[in-house]
Motif scaffolding. Structure first.
Motif, PDB file in Angstrom:
ATOM      1  N   ARG A 203       0.837  -1.204   0.000  1.00 60.10           N
ATOM      2  CA  ARG A 203       0.000   0.000   0.000  1.00 60.10           C
ATOM      3  C   ARG A 203       0.871   1.253   0.000  1.00 60.10           C
ATOM      4  O   ARG A 203       0.593   2.208  -0.724  1.00 60.10           O
TER       5      ARG A 203
ATOM      6  N   ARG B 198       2.275   1.805  -3.446  1.00 62.64           N
ATOM      7  CA  ARG B 198       1.266   2.347  -4.353  1.00 62.64           C
ATOM      8  C   ARG B 198       0.989   3.812  -4.053  1.00 62.64           C
ATOM      9  O   ARG B 198       0.803   4.621  -4.966  1.00 62.64           O
ATOM     10  N   LEU B 199       0.964   4.175  -2.754  1.00 64.97           N
ATOM     11  CA  LEU B 199       0.764   5.581  -2.382  1.00 64.97           C
ATOM     12  C   LEU B 199       1.913   6.444  -2.892  1.00 64.97           C
ATOM     13  O   LEU B 199       1.703   7.529  -3.438  1.00 64.97           O
TER      14      LEU B 199
ATOM     15  N   THR C  22       1.690   6.910  -6.627  1.00 58.85           N
ATOM     16  CA  THR C  22       0.665   7.893  -6.951  1.00 58.85           C
ATOM     17  C   THR C  22       1.169   9.299  -6.676  1.00 58.85           C
ATOM     18  O   THR C  22       0.972  10.216  -7.479  1.00 58.85           O
TER      19      THR C  22
ATOM     20  N   ALA D 153      -4.887   7.652  -8.988  1.00 59.70           N
ATOM     21  CA  ALA D 153      -5.221   6.664  -7.961  1.00 59.70           C
ATOM     22  C   ALA D 153      -5.682   5.355  -8.585  1.00 59.70           C
ATOM     23  O   ALA D 153      -5.218   4.275  -8.195  1.00 59.70           O
TER      24      ALA D 153
ATOM     25  N   PHE E 131      -5.939   1.794  -6.673  1.00 58.31           N
ATOM     26  CA  PHE E 131      -6.886   2.193  -5.642  1.00 58.31           C
ATOM     27  C   PHE E 131      -8.277   2.263  -6.260  1.00 58.31           C
ATOM     28  O   PHE E 131      -8.486   2.954  -7.248  1.00 58.31           O
TER      29      PHE E 131
ATOM     30  N   ASP F 190     -11.097   5.827   0.785  1.00 53.99           N
ATOM     31  CA  ASP F 190     -10.003   5.137   1.484  1.00 53.99           C
ATOM     32  C   ASP F 190      -8.652   5.635   0.985  1.00 53.99           C
ATOM     33  O   ASP F 190      -7.720   5.815   1.765  1.00 53.99           O
ATOM     34  N   PHE F 191      -8.547   5.845  -0.321  1.00 57.44           N
ATOM     35  CA  PHE F 191      -7.299   6.352  -0.883  1.00 57.44           C
ATOM     36  C   PHE F 191      -6.963   7.714  -0.300  1.00 57.44           C
ATOM     37  O   PHE F 191      -5.841   7.946   0.162  1.00 57.44           O
TER      38      PHE F 191
ATOM     39  N   TYR G 220      -3.772   8.561   2.007  1.00 53.31           N
ATOM     40  CA  TYR G 220      -2.820   9.525   1.449  1.00 53.31           C
ATOM     41  C   TYR G 220      -2.559  10.644   2.452  1.00 53.31           C
ATOM     42  O   TYR G 220      -1.420  11.005   2.715  1.00 53.31           O
TER      43      TYR G 220
END
Length: 78
Positions: free
Chosen positions: A21, A24-25, A28, A45, A50, A55-56, A60
């Motif tokens: 996660r 991925r954050l 992004t 996203a 995502f 939630d994203f 974030y």
């Protein structure tokens, strides 16, 4: 499977899910900071896996201390 989970926790200090996660954050965030004005937060996203925007955005903000919509402006100032 268990060996991978154990190794991820030993190297990164977090679970495999949390590590992925964070990657991925960060991906992004980099995309938002370096992209032209045409890339939306939603597109970035979704492109990084995502599916739930609420939630994203929450994750974030917890990770980077700013809303995803604030990041493109920060990238243009750098």
């Amino acid at each position: 499977m268990r060996t991978l989970q154990t190794a991820t926790r030993a190297v990164h200090g977090v679970s495999q899910h949390h590590c992925l996660r964070l990657k991925r954050l960060w991906s992004t965030r980099i995309q938002l900071m370096t992209a032209s004005a045409g890339v939306s937060v939603k597109a970035a996203a979704l492109g990084n896996g995502f599916c739930h925007m609420g939630d994203f955005a929450r994750g974030y903000k917890m990770t980077f201390g700013e809303a995803p919509s604030e990041t493109p402006a920060r990238g243009r100032r750098l």
